[in-house]
Design a protein around this motif. Structure first.
Motif: not given
Length: 389
Positions: A315-330
């Motif tokens: 909590k409070g840290d720099g966090l991110f969401m990585a979204w793995l989607g079609p076409w091998g994209g992130i």
């Protein structure tokens, strides 16, 4: 029913004589599921629909019931028939196998061990248990075919590892499937998750092994079609479009095995194999990603924001969401360290995998090193609807 063609008009072979003889026949002992070509018994067990779609899991082994068959077991012939074929007769193996291939094949076998166990448990309920009235016979047969296909897919990994004298992944003695078997819809959603895990991890395996172990390409790639077709059927059963995106989502094998270990492992027998080629390396399972809420766009029902649970230590840290989607994209979006809110990229469609990370801009292959929680699958929405067109 009886009939004749060009029957004799007199003597003991007239149509009437035939009817009289048929009327004295004892009741039939052939089951209703028998193929039109006749019946088959194997070691005293009646085999229904060789080449068809009737799965009787109890004939695998009297001691198994709905449990996963042991590695190396020779399946009854009807399994290959209902799956549409058996494992390859010739894998065209090379003289050796790389350590990376052993690690990846072990991961894929671990994933398929789970899928087979999940399918057998649920199919037992759908075909003859509490959920037997949930689906028409055609759907039951399709799900049974998927179970048989998954058994055949698993042979690709076990056959190869055993051929090269490598250890196979032991079957988990007791998966925690209670939540997955709450009801038939939850089970079906879990099956779909397992399929996406296997598809995504297989794509990762193909990209990793294409040069070092080229024999693996046809052996692995030819199994993708059946899983993709089944995922499309389940999408339709869930009122989603069959093909919501033009390509499947790639997910690193280490994340796929971590998902199963985090959600369904009960003891050390269910531990995920190490993703490292170092035999002494320990594989750390990543914590579950808990999605607490989703915010939808009012007109399209597209998910535009999620609220996730932040681990206390982050909590409070720099966090991110990585979204793995079609076409091998992130794609990456920021996570509010207190509220846990994160935007969902509007370019995604269909099912995507979300991973909470401590860094942004990291390639998918390296996500395990920065993952805080996840992965977790999420239906974002199809890109277009019929009304849009």
């Amino acid at each position: 029913m009886v009939g004749s063609i060009n029957a004799a008009v007199e003597g003991d072979k007239t149509f009437q004589a035939f009817k009289d003889l048929a009327a004295k026949a004892p009741p039939s002992t052939i089951g209703s599921e028998t193929p039109l070509v006749g019946a088959l018994k194997l070691n005293g067990t009646f085999i229904a629909n060789v080449g068809g779609n009737v799965l009787d899991i109890t004939t695998l082994d009297p001691a198994l019931g709905g449990q996963i068959p042991p590695v190396g077991m020779n399946y009854p012939p009807y399994i290959g028939g209902m799956a549409g074929g058996n494992q390859p007769a010739n894998y065209s193996w090379g003289d050796d196998i790389t350590d990376e291939a052993v690690a990846i094949l072990s991961a894929l076998q671990y994933i398929d061990n789970f899928i087979v166990a999940l399918l057998l448990e649920g199919f037992n309920l759908v075909s003859q248990g509490d959920w037997s009235g949930a689906y028409p016979d055609s759907i039951k047969q399709t799900l049974g075919s998927l179970a048989a296909q998954s058994l055949i897919h698993r042979r690709t990994y076990t056959d190869t590892l055993q051929h090269f004298g490598k250890d196979v992944v032991p079957v988990c003695k007791n998966y925690d499937l209670a939540a997955a078997l709450t009801d038939v819809d939850t089970w079906l959603a879990t099956v779909l998750t397992g399929l996406h895990l296997s598809i995504g991890a297989t794509l990762d395996a193909l990209s990793a092994l294409g040069a070092s172990d080229p024999w693996a390409t046809p052996a692995l790639a030819t199994g993708l079609g059946s899983q993709a077709r089944m995922s499309a059927i389940i999408n339709l059963m869930q009122n989603h479009v069959a093909a919501a995106a033009p390509r499947e989502v790639l997910i690193p094998t280490s994340l796929a095995t971590s998902y199963i270990a985090a959600h369904y492992a009960t003891d050390s027998s269910c531990a995920a194999p190490s993703s490292s080629t170092d035999k002494n390396a320990k594989d750390n399972t990543i914590a579950k990603l808990v999605v607490k809420d989703k915010t939808l766009e009012p007109n399209s029902n597209r998910v535009k924001e999620v609220t996730v649970e932040i681990p206390e230590e982050n909590k409070g840290d720099g966090l991110f969401m990585a979204w793995l989607g079609p076409w091998g994209g992130i794609k990456y979006t920021s996570v509010d360290g207190q509220s846990g809110k994160a935007d969902v990229p509007d370019s995604l469609s269909g099912h995507v995998w979300a991973v909470m990370t401590s860094k942004t801009g990291v390639a998918a292959a390296d996500l395990e090193s920065v993952a805080v929680a996840g992965p977790e699958i999420m239906w974002v929405s199809q890109q277009w609807s019929v009304t849009d067109l």
